[in-house]
Each structure stands twice: as structure tokens, then as C-alpha cells.
Design a protein around this motif. Sequence first.
Motif, PDB file in Angstrom:
ATOM      1  N   THR A 147       6.883  -4.656   4.220  1.00  0.00           N
ATOM      2  CA  THR A 147       6.234  -5.922   2.893  1.00  0.00           C
ATOM      3  C   THR A 147       6.631  -5.143   1.437  1.00  0.00           C
ATOM      4  N   SER A 148       6.203  -4.162   1.603  1.00  0.00           N
ATOM      5  CA  SER A 148       5.610  -3.521  -0.214  1.00  0.00           C
ATOM      6  C   SER A 148       7.116  -3.896  -0.524  1.00  0.00           C
ATOM      7  N   TYR A 206       1.346  -1.796  -2.952  1.00  0.00           N
ATOM      8  CA  TYR A 206       1.517  -0.672  -1.808  1.00  0.00           C
ATOM      9  C   TYR A 206      -0.032  -0.331  -0.441  1.00  0.00           C
ATOM     10  N   ASP A 253       4.747  -4.373   8.945  1.00  0.00           N
ATOM     11  CA  ASP A 253       4.527  -3.561   8.695  1.00  0.00           C
ATOM     12  C   ASP A 253       4.267  -2.740   6.536  1.00  0.00           C
ATOM     13  N   ALA A 254       3.381  -2.100   6.481  1.00  0.00           N
ATOM     14  CA  ALA A 254       3.035  -1.899   5.292  1.00  0.00           C
ATOM     15  C   ALA A 254       4.513  -1.608   3.863  1.00  0.00           C
ATOM     16  N   VAL A 265      -1.395  -3.756   1.370  1.00  0.00           N
ATOM     17  CA  VAL A 265      -0.132  -3.711   2.254  1.00  0.00           C
ATOM     18  C   VAL A 265      -1.422  -3.453   2.786  1.00  0.00           C
ATOM     19  N   GLN A 266      -0.898  -2.011   3.373  1.00  0.00           N
ATOM     20  CA  GLN A 266      -1.485  -0.583   3.739  1.00  0.00           C
ATOM     21  C   GLN A 266      -2.367  -1.243   4.435  1.00  0.00           C
ATOM     22  N   TRP A 267      -3.273  -1.545   4.321  1.00  0.00           N
ATOM     23  CA  TRP A 267      -4.483  -1.313   4.043  1.00  0.00           C
ATOM     24  C   TRP A 267      -5.009  -3.063   5.328  1.00  0.00           C
ATOM     25  N   TRP A 268      -4.495  -3.709   5.150  1.00  0.00           N
ATOM     26  CA  TRP A 268      -3.962  -5.452   5.138  1.00  0.00           C
ATOM     27  C   TRP A 268      -3.847  -4.912   6.668  1.00  0.00           C
ATOM     28  N   ASN A 269      -2.833  -4.106   6.681  1.00  0.00           N
ATOM     29  CA  ASN A 269      -1.786  -4.285   7.927  1.00  0.00           C
ATOM     30  C   ASN A 269      -3.114  -3.397   8.663  1.00  0.00           C
TER      31      ASN A 269
END
Lengths: 225, 247
Positions: free
Chosen positions: B133-134, B177, B129-130, B180-184
Motif C-alpha cells: 500500500t505504501s 508507512y 499489505d503495508a 498503513v502498517q498499523w491499519w493493516n
Amino acid sequence: MNGAFAPFRQAVRRDLLLAARHKTEVITALFFFVIVVNLLPLGIGPDQDLLRKIAPGALWIGALLATLLGLQRLFAPDHQDGTLEQMALSPQPFTLLIAGKIMAHWLVSGLPVVMVAPLLGVQFDLPGRSLAILTLSLLLGTPILSLIGAVGAALTLGVRGSGVLLSLLILPLYIPALIFGAGAVEADLAGLGIEGHFSLLGALLLACIVFAPWVTTVALRVALE
Amino acid sequence: MSTSLINWFKFASPASFYPMAGRLVPWFSAAALLLAAAGLWVGLAIAPTDAQQGEGYRIIFVHVPASWMSMFIYCVMAFWSALGLSFNTRLSGMMTSALAPTGALFAFLSLWTGSLWGKPMWGAWWVWDARLTSQLILFFLYLGFIALQAAIDDPRRADKAGAILALVGVVNVPIIYFSVQWWNTLHQGASVSMTKAPSMAHTMLAGMLLMALAFWAYTIAMALIRVRCIILERELTSEWVKKNAME
């Protein structure tokens, strides 16, 4: 153009000349990249579909590690023989000289990686379009790695265990470049557009070009105090 | 106005900050204990059982305040770093390095409690989850900061190098952040959402705020204790330490 950027070109030329006199260092870093990327299929298994899927990430992580190798020697030799101090004291803008060194680092360690990438991509059975996108993303992304890495190299200059420390400091900061770089290929394979990824990668690169040489200079001045 | 300015400069000197910090430590320690007791009592005894998550949700009273503090402490460190770099004050660097271990502790606590919470709720110790991970990357940033400072022998250089790293980190945290959110979202589509139920009981909120205040007081107390040790260590040869602090 000629006058203002002369120190920059001088610094690039000097470091390229130095690299040309020590060819093994350049070639070692490149082969490190090739070997790391080639080890992954051996560890994971020869399943073509899986390999095609992990290829962008594998190449990008190989590029991160290969950049780290060269970074340790970005400022250390010049620091040892006093050249760096002379650069800091010289009337030429220190930031431009440092920017030149970073540029030379990218030409020596980033650009060869970009040029070998399509070949390695073929080993992972990537289709032609993905190969082109991957190479382009590395072309945009590897300068970011050199620029951010220079900040870490300056911070750890002359410090105990600087090699390992450098990786600890820098690798977390590489995450955005890794995500957008490797993500571009996957987005294309999934039928999504790649413009978003490339725009963000380009934005990161521009931000790094503006700020990283300056922050590196500040960090180097702290190290030289 | 002028008197307050004089006071600020007065306490920017380690010699006058040291005794003041010593006087403040018991107050903040007591506040931390009382607030934590109150917060845990509200959280564990008074707050109602959650309709969906049962009793397991109660780890929220440690998890959420710890996450808040871990992010907040990094911002405070960046603030002290900026102050130290611009005004060249010695105390700023000491405050930054005094805060870092507590920040790392809270980041770790947040990850640990999060994984304990995740196992019964999502069926997995870890999801990409974003936020998770962050938070993990924030933990790495803390470790990098501590490692960098530990590796440099000269304290002034350690302070400045740490300050630059903290500022570079604080610029990067939002970028990381969002990336990572976008990647997720690209990978998983509908990801596990950690957003709370919209109608949170007032007692739950009160418990969480009490715990946050407790962690806040704990952080201040710990930072002051640690900064006192750092001051003593660095000023060991100065007159005032020999005269006052060593008695």
C-alpha cells in the motif's frame, strides 16, 4: 493575545463574511457530502450489518471529497482580484493571515460536515457510542484536511487544470487522517481502546497547525512571484 | 578544501554541468549494462533454487532493487529540492525533475513485479499489505509531482512548487508507512509477511546487490541524459548553448 492575533481574527472574520454573502457555495459542498454518503448504500445494497461496518469509512471519504470542493476556491478569488498580493505585501504577518483563511475554510466546510455526520451515521444504523466517536474523530480530523489541503491549494494556484491536480496531490497525503479517523470507530467496535487513534489524530493536527500555514505561505509566495 | 568548493560552485552552473554530464553518461550507461548482465547471470543461473518458493522467487532480483531505488530516488529528489530552495540554484530543480520519471518507473516496476510474484506465492495479485500500500502511495506521490510540474508553464515556479511538494511528501512518507502498517495489523492480525528467509544464500544477496548497483548506474545515466535535455530546453536562447552545445 489581542494585538498579536488581530490579523488572524480579521482574516477569519473577512472570509466568514464572504461565505455568508455566498451561502449557496457552502450549502452545495454540504449537500455534496450528504449525497455522496447516501449513494454508497444504493451502490452496495441495504444490508444493515455491512452498512454499519462501512459507515465510518464512507463518512470519512465523503468528508475528504467535500473538503476538496471548497479548497479550489480557498485562494483563487483572492488571487484573481489581487487581494492575496496585498496580503503578502502588508506589514501584517502573512502566515497569520493565511492561518485565518484556513481556519475560516474549516469553519465553513469542515464544521458543517461534522455537524451533519451524526444524522448520516443514524442512516447507517450506527449505535450511539460509535456515533459519538465518529463525530469526535471528524471534529479532530477535518481541520487536518483543511490544513494539508491549503498547501495543495497554494501549490496549484492559477495552474492549468488545478482542480483535478489538487486532488491528485492532496488525497494521498490525507491517508493517515483517514486511517486513524475511520479506524477509531472500528477499534471501538472491536473492543480495542480508542485512545491510540485519538492521540495520533491529535498529534497529526498539532503538527499540521504548526507547519501547514507556514508551508502554505512559502508556496503562495512562489505562486505570487 | 577551497579548490573543492570552487569546483562545486562551478558545476552548479548549467553551462559547465552540461558538458560534464555529457562525458559521464557513457560511463554510467556502460556500468549499468555490465552490472545488469552480471546481476542477471548470478540471479538466474548461479543462485540456488529456493527451498520454499522454487524458481518463482527469482523475480526478487528485479523486485527488491526496484523498490529500493524508488524510495531512494524520492529521498534524492527531496535533497535536491531542499538545496534548490535554500540556495536558489537552478540546477537543483532541473535534477529533481530529471529524477522524477525514473523514480515513478521504478515504483511502478516494483508494484508490477510484486504482483507477479504475489500471484504464485500468496495466490493473489494484490494484498493490502503495508508495504504494498505504501509503495502504491509513493507511486501516486511521483505522479502528483510530475503532474504539478507539467501543469506550470514558468520553469522557475515549476521547480519551486515541485520542491515544496517533494519536501512535504518526504515528511509524509514515513507517517503514511506507519499508519498503513498499523491499519493493516488492526484488520488482519497475522498478515502476509514479506520478510525474507533469515538465512539468505550469499549468491542471492550478491545478485541482488549487483542488480541494485545496475539500477543505480541506470538512474544516474538517465537523470544525466534528461537533465541535459532540460538544460538545453531552458537555456536555448543563451550564448553558450548557441556556441558549444548546438554544434
